[in-house]
Motif scaffolding. Structure first.
Motif, PDB file in Angstrom:
ATOM      1  N   LEU A  82       0.843  15.549  -4.515  1.00  0.00           N
ATOM      2  CA  LEU A  82       0.233  16.475  -5.461  1.00  0.00           C
ATOM      3  C   LEU A  82       0.470  17.912  -5.008  1.00  0.00           C
ATOM      4  N   ASP A  83       0.660  18.797  -5.977  1.00  0.00           N
ATOM      5  CA  ASP A  83       0.820  20.234  -5.724  1.00  0.00           C
ATOM      6  C   ASP A  83       2.014  20.560  -4.841  1.00  0.00           C
ATOM      7  N   ASN A  89      11.176  27.255  -6.882  1.00  0.00           N
ATOM      8  CA  ASN A  89      10.068  27.995  -7.480  1.00  0.00           C
ATOM      9  C   ASN A  89       9.504  29.016  -6.507  1.00  0.00           C
ATOM     10  N   LEU A  90       9.451  28.647  -5.224  1.00  0.00           N
ATOM     11  CA  LEU A  90       9.029  29.607  -4.209  1.00  0.00           C
ATOM     12  C   LEU A  90      10.024  30.763  -4.124  1.00  0.00           C
ATOM     13  N   LEU A 115      -8.488  25.730  -3.467  1.00  0.00           N
ATOM     14  CA  LEU A 115      -8.699  26.328  -2.147  1.00  0.00           C
ATOM     15  C   LEU A 115      -7.524  26.088  -1.209  1.00  0.00           C
ATOM     16  N   HIS A 116      -6.946  24.888  -1.256  1.00  0.00           N
ATOM     17  CA  HIS A 116      -5.821  24.600  -0.356  1.00  0.00           C
ATOM     18  C   HIS A 116      -4.614  25.470  -0.671  1.00  0.00           C
ATOM     19  N   LEU A 117      -4.469  25.878  -1.935  1.00  0.00           N
ATOM     20  CA  LEU A 117      -3.351  26.735  -2.314  1.00  0.00           C
ATOM     21  C   LEU A 117      -3.535  28.160  -1.796  1.00  0.00           C
ATOM     22  N   HIS A 122      -0.665  28.432   3.824  1.00  0.00           N
ATOM     23  CA  HIS A 122       0.052  27.831   2.693  1.00  0.00           C
ATOM     24  C   HIS A 122       1.271  28.673   2.341  1.00  0.00           C
ATOM     25  N   ALA A 123       2.263  28.026   1.747  1.00  0.00           N
ATOM     26  CA  ALA A 123       3.494  28.723   1.363  1.00  0.00           C
ATOM     27  C   ALA A 123       3.244  29.846   0.359  1.00  0.00           C
ATOM     28  N   LEU A 124       2.142  29.785  -0.376  1.00  0.00           N
ATOM     29  CA  LEU A 124       1.856  30.815  -1.376  1.00  0.00           C
ATOM     30  C   LEU A 124       1.212  32.065  -0.778  1.00  0.00           C
ATOM     31  N   ALA A 125       0.760  31.976   0.458  1.00  0.00           N
ATOM     32  CA  ALA A 125      -0.037  33.061   1.043  1.00  0.00           C
ATOM     33  C   ALA A 125       0.674  34.407   1.002  1.00  0.00           C
ATOM     34  N   SER A 126       1.953  34.421   1.282  1.00  0.00           N
ATOM     35  CA  SER A 126       2.700  35.674   1.316  1.00  0.00           C
ATOM     36  C   SER A 126       3.275  36.062  -0.039  1.00  0.00           C
ATOM     37  N   ARG A 127       3.037  35.227  -1.023  1.00  0.00           N
ATOM     38  CA  ARG A 127       3.653  35.444  -2.327  1.00  0.00           C
ATOM     39  C   ARG A 127       2.647  35.765  -3.430  1.00  0.00           C
ATOM     40  N   VAL A 128       1.456  35.200  -3.327  1.00  0.00           N
ATOM     41  CA  VAL A 128       0.441  35.337  -4.369  1.00  0.00           C
ATOM     42  C   VAL A 128      -0.671  36.254  -3.890  1.00  0.00           C
TER      43      VAL A 128
END
Length: 236
Positions: A82-83, A89-90, A115-117, A122-128
């Motif tokens: 999941l997710d 996409n990254l 929360l996990h995102l 997480h890979a999204l931390a530097s992007r979102v």
């Protein structure tokens, strides 16, 4: 200029409908209930989970479902079911950030489901830059007021924003808020003819195509969702 790219999570940033269908049926099985049909799941896809479950499994004990769901959800996440966000996409998010755009998430998920995102590793931390969900918004899609907190906190004007999503409800919310909307059809869950054309500014077949779609919007100087998309990866 499009300053903010607001992204839906499920079946936009990551392809999750099929995995969510399996996950929810596992929880129903733990409750001794018959599985929902895929048709019922698809018909309510995009709605908040606990709003959708009475339609997916009529008579379900929502309290018990909500109690059992988190552990099953964590197991799916740990197993990589999941997710999962594809590398391409990254890379698309990287291109947006490098181009000076702010990336934000806006989803119908409950706070516990995102929360996990938002974890620092997480890979999204530097992007979102931020995320908006049931825990910090007063309204739900397709109500355009779902963007109220995001716009108030960031200071962006709707004309500086584009919302990327996969459902008609996403399109209605963005259009009502005065934002451009890009329909991402990669999951195959929706067809473009299921959208109200008036709310769709552009349509793409894969998430990374939003890069060129946004550039095209800027080249036209279009900041309102008045034009219609009539095919995958098309704009008008």
């Amino acid at each position: 200029m499009i300053r903010a790219v607001i992204v839906d999570v499920d079946d936009t940033l990551s392809l999750t409908e099929a995995a969510s269908y399996d996950l929810e049926n596992e929880v129903l099985a733990l409750m001794g209930r018959a599985p929902m049909t895929r048709q019922a799941h698809l018909a309510t896809w995009g709605e908040p989970l606990l709003d959708a479950m009475p339609h997916r499994s009529p008579g379900v004990d929502l309290g018990r479902f909500a109690e059992l769901f988190p552990a099953a959800n964590r197991r799916y996440l740990a197993e990589g079911r999941l997710d999962v966000i594809p590398p391409e996409n990254l890379a698309a998010l990287d291109a947006l950030v490098e181009g000076g755009r702010t990336v934000l998430l806006l989803t119908s998920r409950a706070e516990a489901e995102v929360l996990h995102l938002l974890a620092p590793d997480h890979a999204l931390a530097s992007r979102v830059t931020g995320a908006y969900h049931q825990g910090n918004t007063r309204f739900r899609k397709p109500d355009p007021r779902v963007f109220d907190e995001l716009l108030a906190e960031t200071g962006f004007h709707p004309g500086e924003c584009v919302y990327v999503g996969d459902s008609p409800g996403d399109a209605v919310a963005a259009g009502g808020a005065g934002m451009a909307f890009i329909a991402c059809l990669q999951s195959g869950v929706r067809r473009l003819d299921e959208f109200e054309a008036a709310h769709v500014t552009a349509a793409v077949g894969t998430f990374p195509e939003i890069i060129s779609a946004i550039r095209a919007l800027e080249e036209r100087g279009e900041d309102q969702p008045e034009n219609h998309a009539e095919g995958g990866a098309q704009q008008r």
